[in-house]
Write an enzyme that holds these catalytic residues in place. Structure first.
Site, short mmCIF file in Angstrom:
data_model
loop_
_atom_site.label_atom_id
_atom_site.label_comp_id
_atom_site.label_asym_id
_atom_site.label_seq_id
_atom_site.Cartn_x
_atom_site.Cartn_y
_atom_site.Cartn_z
N THR A 25 0.83 -1.20 0.00
CA THR A 25 0.00 0.00 0.00
C THR A 25 0.87 1.25 0.00
OG1 THR A 25 -1.82 -1.11 1.16
CG2 THR A 25 -1.76 1.29 1.26
N TRP A 66 2.53 1.53 -3.38
CA TRP A 66 1.58 1.93 -4.42
C TRP A 66 1.44 3.45 -4.49
CZ3 TRP A 66 -3.02 4.67 -4.49
CH2 TRP A 66 -3.80 4.54 -5.64
N HIS A 67 1.53 4.10 -3.34
CA HIS A 67 1.32 5.54 -3.30
C HIS A 67 2.48 6.33 -3.88
CE1 HIS A 67 -2.09 4.66 -0.63
NE2 HIS A 67 -2.52 5.85 -0.98
N GLY A 68 3.64 5.77 -3.97
CA GLY A 68 4.76 6.51 -4.54
C GLY A 68 6.06 5.75 -4.45
N PHE A 96 0.75 8.81 -8.56
CA PHE A 96 -0.04 7.60 -8.54
C PHE A 96 -0.17 7.02 -9.94
CE2 PHE A 96 -2.57 9.47 -4.74
CZ PHE A 96 -1.49 9.28 -3.94
#
Length: 475
Positions: free
Chosen positions: A319, A322-324, A475
């Site tokens: 997670t 995934w954000h950066g 994203f």
């Protein structure tokens, strides 16, 4: 092109919505596909090829999966197709999003000097990759039927309302509406109202408080104090909520205007009394995606506490990533992993027995601290900012802090109230009373007039060239 731009508000969107309703129903998917490709190509024409490849790639995978499942070859050939789909989608995502991050990490750890690729991240790639992956997985599981019409499938993948900032719309969410959906003037009007209120969240609230965060974060250490650092953290906390939830509201409103019902993405997360509750209310489509396609397949909570903690670690590490592509995002994910594990082990038992105010303050403290991890991409600056939050090496308060707190106090109160259900409940109560007094039609036009005021104020702010960042490029 983004929703909060003059080009979108004054040219692209009016033209698209008018032409969409002028099109016969059998042509609307094709028109919406073309409009979505134009929307995406406006800023990144070369990367449209990647999105088209993902569309055709998973359309073919879905048809193959349907064929192999029908021929009872699901365990062999069907599983192979699914693996190809997942590896292909993740391979494209990782190549563009994480190659330079990996090379930079290797260079810093080994003193090599591998040349960075300098790839620009295709906007929205994380969102549409997860959507197409969920489609093939659901076809494999038999939860949805494969889409036979390439135009309809392409429209689902490329649909511009939710393309660049979510919510993550799984095919199962809109399966019945892809080929057959109902539109009406009332649904269109309701969608327009929601879109405009979301625009107000973004332009009138998020942008204004976001400028304060940028100002404070850009100050030198000698100008900062503990209280000013906390004001900056609160500013970013408000900015990311109103920015992200505003975009989600705009996407859901746009979807309604085209006849779609997208899933909700936020449910007043800052009202939470625990971190566990917060992640049930924040970016719900992403949390649901990871739960459905990673946490549960890994075993969820069915195989003992140790395995559950390992599963949570995998989910929150990914997670964060995934954000950066940055270590601060990984730390942010692991930070929430630790808090969720502690709550699962014993903290929730304690929190459920505390007064609501105390448990709410507990949740807000860790949420705000978490957003500092998210916002500070440079680890050195992150460490220094965290020290200032706890008064290490800086005064508790200084003149600049007093000025900024007093200047923004009223706006902070408005933002805090707008994060809760109080504003919505009050507005609904007033409209309900007005409906009984002046009639439902008049109350509807009164709300529409208010939305028009929001639109005019937003356009005024945008025309003046005010602060208008796009937070979702990573994203």
């Amino acid at each position: 092109m983004v929703f909060s731009s003059i080009v979108f508000l004054c040219i692209f969107f009016p033209a698209v919505i008018i032409l969409y309703y002028l099109c016969p129903k059998w042509l609307r998917n094709f028109f919406l596909l073309l409009a979505s490709l134009l929307f995406y190509a406006w800023g990144e024409p070369k990367y449209i090829v990647i999105m088209l490849f993902s569309t055709v790639f998973d359309y073919c995978n879905g048809r193959l999966l349907e064929y192999f499942v029908a021929k009872e070859k699901k365990r062999t050939l069907g599983r192979l197709v699914l693996i190809v789909s997942v590896v292909g989608n993740l391979g494209i995502l990782c190549f563009f999003k994480y190659t330079d991050f990996v090379l930079t990490t290797i260079n810093s750890m080994t003193r090599h000097d591998f040349r960075l690729l300098g790839l620009a991240l295709p906007i929205g790639i994380s969102f549409y990759t997860f959507q197409t992956m969920s489609y093939t997985i659901d076809v494999y599981r038999g939860n949805v039927q494969a889409q036979h019409n390439l135009i309809s499938f392409g429209m689902y993948v490329c649909m511009f309302p939710q393309l660049i900032a979510g919510p993550i719309v799984r095919y199962s969410d809109v399966q019945q509406e892809v080929d057959t959906r109902q539109t009406s003037s009332l649904l269109c009007a309701a969608g327009m109202q929601r879109f405009l209120l979301g625009l107000g969240k973004k332009v009138l609230l998020a942008n204004q408080i976001g400028a304060l965060w940028d100002e404070i974060y850009g100050l030198s250490a000698t100008d900062l104090s503990m209280s000013l650092a906390w004001l900056g953290a609160l500013a970013f906390t408000f900015q990311i909520y109103f920015d992200f939830s505003g975009y989600s509201d705009m996407a859901i409103g746009l979807g309604e205007m085209f006849g779609f019902h997208f899933p909700e993405n936020f449910q007043y997360p800052y009202e939470s009394k625990s971190i566990t509750e917060f992640w049930r209310r924040w970016h719900m489509t992403l949390s649901g995606w990871f739960r459905e396609y990673l946490y549960i397949p890994l075993g969820g909570s069915r195989k003992g506490m140790a395995r559950q903690i390992l599963n949570l670690f995998a989910v929150w590490f990914l997670t964060g990533l995934w954000h950066g592509a940055g270590w601060n995002f990984i730390l942010w994910g692991l930070y929430f992993f630790m808090l969720l594990v502690l709550e699962k082990l014993f903290l929730l038992w304690i929190l459920n027995r505390l007064p609501r105010l105390l448990s709410h303050l507990y949740a807000l403290f860790w949420i705000v601290l978490g957003w500092v991890l998210f916002a500070c991409e440079d680890l050195t600056r992150l460490g220094n900012y965290l020290k200032m939050l706890f008064g290490i090496g800086v005064p508790v308060v200084n003149k600049l802090a007093l000025y900024e707190w007093t200047t923004h106090a009223a706006f902070l109160v408005i933002l805090a109230l707008s994060c809760t259900q109080l504003m919505k409940k009050t507005a609904n109560f007033v409209l309900y009373k007005l409906s009984a007094f002046i009639g439902e039609a008049a109350a509807f036009w009164l709300k529409s007039s208010w939305c028009l005021v929001v639109l005019l104020l937003s356009i005024t702010m945008l025309v003046s060239g005010s602060y208008n960042p796009f937070l979702y490029f990573r994203f």
